[in-house]
Every structure is written in structure tokens, then in C-alpha cells.
Design a protein around this motif. Structure first.
Motif, short mmCIF file in Angstrom:
data_model
loop_
_atom_site.label_atom_id
_atom_site.label_comp_id
_atom_site.label_asym_id
_atom_site.label_seq_id
_atom_site.Cartn_x
_atom_site.Cartn_y
_atom_site.Cartn_z
N ILE A 158 41.99 100.82 -6.03
CA ILE A 158 41.03 102.03 -6.18
C ILE A 158 39.49 101.46 -6.19
O ILE A 158 38.50 101.94 -5.46
CB ILE A 158 41.20 102.50 -7.15
N ASN A 159 39.33 100.63 -7.02
CA ASN A 159 37.80 99.92 -6.91
C ASN A 159 37.20 99.51 -5.38
O ASN A 159 35.68 99.56 -5.54
CB ASN A 159 37.64 98.47 -7.82
N ILE A 160 37.76 99.57 -4.18
CA ILE A 160 37.39 99.12 -2.76
C ILE A 160 36.25 100.62 -2.74
O ILE A 160 35.63 100.49 -2.13
CB ILE A 160 38.49 98.71 -2.08
N PHE A 161 37.22 101.33 -3.05
CA PHE A 161 36.81 103.06 -3.24
C PHE A 161 35.14 102.85 -3.00
O PHE A 161 34.54 103.58 -2.47
CB PHE A 161 37.48 103.74 -2.66
N ARG A 204 33.85 109.79 -4.59
CA ARG A 204 34.66 110.30 -4.80
C ARG A 204 35.90 110.20 -5.58
O ARG A 204 36.11 111.00 -4.79
CB ARG A 204 33.11 111.55 -5.34
N ILE A 205 36.38 109.68 -6.38
CA ILE A 205 37.82 109.67 -6.31
C ILE A 205 38.43 110.72 -7.12
O ILE A 205 37.54 110.91 -8.47
CB ILE A 205 37.86 107.90 -7.52
N ASP A 236 38.05 111.51 -2.13
CA ASP A 236 38.54 110.44 -2.02
C ASP A 236 40.04 110.91 -3.36
O ASP A 236 39.43 111.30 -4.20
CB ASP A 236 38.72 109.11 -1.75
N LEU A 237 41.29 111.11 -2.38
CA LEU A 237 42.45 111.39 -3.31
C LEU A 237 43.29 110.55 -3.08
O LEU A 237 43.93 109.66 -2.37
CB LEU A 237 42.74 112.93 -2.68
N HIS A 290 48.58 102.77 -0.36
CA HIS A 290 46.90 102.05 0.04
C HIS A 290 47.08 100.89 -1.07
O HIS A 290 47.48 101.39 -2.30
CB HIS A 290 45.72 102.71 -0.49
N GLY A 291 47.49 99.91 -1.09
CA GLY A 291 48.07 98.65 -1.70
C GLY A 291 49.79 98.13 -1.80
O GLY A 291 50.94 99.69 -1.00
#
Length: 264
Positions: A123-126, A132-133, A170-171, A192-193
Motif C-alpha cells: 500500500i505504501n507504493i500508492f 488518496r487511499i 485508490d480503493l 496487488h500482492g
């Protein structure tokens, strides 16, 4: 498949964010087992439900009961209680004063989101790109309701709050790997992962990501078109039409302007 009458905007909402008419049981139920499990009944009647903000103890308690019942049925380890947080809201779908569905929206903050416990690096990549997470979590539906209209309507209101009110881009959602294809096929999520163990429920999980700009495009293109046969197989045709969406967005904004507490 029986069609739901497309006149949701004609129904008085009262204190609800939205009122939706639907067919309780569909021949091709959309729900993955993790959010709706149990015995199915046969039903043909058209019913209606209301989507509300869980801003009172009775609503929060009913959401907690549904979450714990459905998660324990699947063998997940959980005893969930909705936390008090300015970065979390919970929506419920109610029919005749009974909660038939719920979803929570968690917004990024210095404390992070729930998925950080397992997928913080991913998630830190985004975050590093300025995204905006937000996260959809604690999704559960009563087993007596297996309807695309219910699932799509609850998702749409949650999307509107994340996109229109909090301006998220981003969700994320954590799901059991068995149900990854469901979210990919019907809503356009992407993995993602890697598969990891989710310590909150002591079960395997995979992190899925959705570009909310993509979702907005799909809603504008297909929303409200479920009564018109076509080749689109996603859940987006069961989202609200543009006219209905505008009314719901205004009601969400009014809740903010009126100073009503928007957190769970």
C-alpha cells in the motif's frame, strides 16, 4: 432473470440515503461465500430496502451482529465491534427494521488502514505516488438476500462517499483468495500482492486494488442499465443511474452541511 422495476428515484427516502426496490433471490446469485453464506429460500416478490448511515448504537450493533454471524459461519475467527473513528464510516442496508447488509469504509490517516497490518509495503507504493487511499471492509449480507441490486447499491453509495465526499483515488479490499475472481470480474479489481495470512480472521487473504477513476467511468457508462439487455457482465449496470446518483450525492453532502456525525 426477473428485472427490478427501475423507479428507485420515485420512492421517498425519509431518513435514508437511498431506497431501493429489488428481487430478493436471483437465479444467478452474485455473492461470494465470504460475505453471504447459508441456506437459500425461494422468493419472487419485489421488496425494498433502505441504505442508512450506521450513526446510532442500534444500527452499529445490528451491523456487528450480522458481521460476526456471517464470518463465524465461514469459520473465521472474529468478534467484531465497530470502532469509534473519524476515519471510518459504516453503511447498513435495512429491510423492515432488520439489517440485511453492511459495509465499512476506512480512510487513510497517520494510523493507516486495516490492510496495512498485512500489506503495508504494498500500500505504501500508492502513498508514495500521492494517492488518496481508502479501504472497503467488513462486507456482509444476510443469506436470505442474494441480489445484484442489493450488492451494487451498497457498493455505489460507499463509492460515492469515498469518491465525492473524501476524494479518494485508490480503493483496497482484502478477500479470501477463492473469491478474487468475483471482485475482478464484477467490479474490475486487480490483485496487488501475494497471498498472505490475515491475522484478524486467521485465514488466507489477498489484497485487491481498484482505481476509483476507472470505477467512475464504468458507473457513468453502465449505471442504471440493468433493465436493458446487453453484453456487459459486470455489476456496474446494477449501480444507480446518473439521475439517481446525483440525488444520493446531494443527500450525502447535506448530511455534512447539517453537521450530522458521519463517522461510526
Amino acid at each position: 432473470m426477473a428485472k427490478t422495476p427501475h423507479d428507485r428515484g420515485k420512492t421517498e427516502t425519509g431518513d435514508a440515503i437511498a431506497v431501493v426496490r429489488y428481487v430478493p433471490i436471483e437465479p444467478d446469485p452474485p455473492f461470494p461465500e465470504e460475505v453471504c453464506s447459508g441456506t437459500q429460500d425461494t422468493a419472487v416478490d419485489i421488496k425494498s430496502f433502505r441504505i442508512r448511515l450506521a450513526d446510532r448504537d442500534e444500527f452499529r450493533n445490528s451491523a456487528n451482529m450480522l458481521i460476526n454471524r456471517m464470518y463465524s459461519w465461514r469459520g473465521y475467527t472474529t468478534s467484531y465491534q465497530t470502532p469509534a473513528s473519524s476515519n471510518l464510516i459504516t453503511l447498513i442496508a435495512t429491510e423492515n427494521h432488520s439489517t440485511i447488509g453492511t459495509i465499512s469504509i476506512s480512510f487513510d490517516s497517520p494510523l493507516g488502514i486495516l490492510a496495512d497490518e498485512t500489506y503495508e509495503e504494498e500500500i505504501n507504493i500508492f502513498r508514495s505516488k500521492g494517492s488518496r487511499i481508502c479501504e472497503f471492509t467488513k462486507l456482509a449480507f444476510d443469506p436470505s438476500v442474494r441480489s445484484k441490486q442489493v450488492l451494487a447499491s451498497v457498493f455505489h453509495v460507499a463509492f460515492l462517499y469515498a469518491w465525492n465526499i473524501r476524494h479518494c483515488t485508490d480503493l483496497f479490499i482484502e478477500v479470501n483468495p477463492r473469491h478474487r475472481r468475483f471482485y475482478e470480474r464484477l467490479l474490475g479489481f486487480k490483485q496487488h500482492g501475494k497471498i498472505k495470512n490475515n491475522p484478524r480472521v486467521n485465514a488466507p487473504a489477498v489484497l485487491l486494488w481498484l482505481d476509483l477513476g476507472y470505477a467512475e467511468h464504468q458507473i457513468q457508462k453502465f449505471g442504471g442499465s440493468n433493465s436493458h439487455p446487453g453484453s456487459e457482465k459486470s455489476l456496474y449496470p446494477y449501480f444507480f443511474s446518473h439521475r439517481e446518483e446525483e440525488g444520493i450525492a446531494h443527500r450525502l453532502l447535506d448530511l455534512n452541511r447539517d453537521g450530522r456525525e458521519m463517522v461510526s
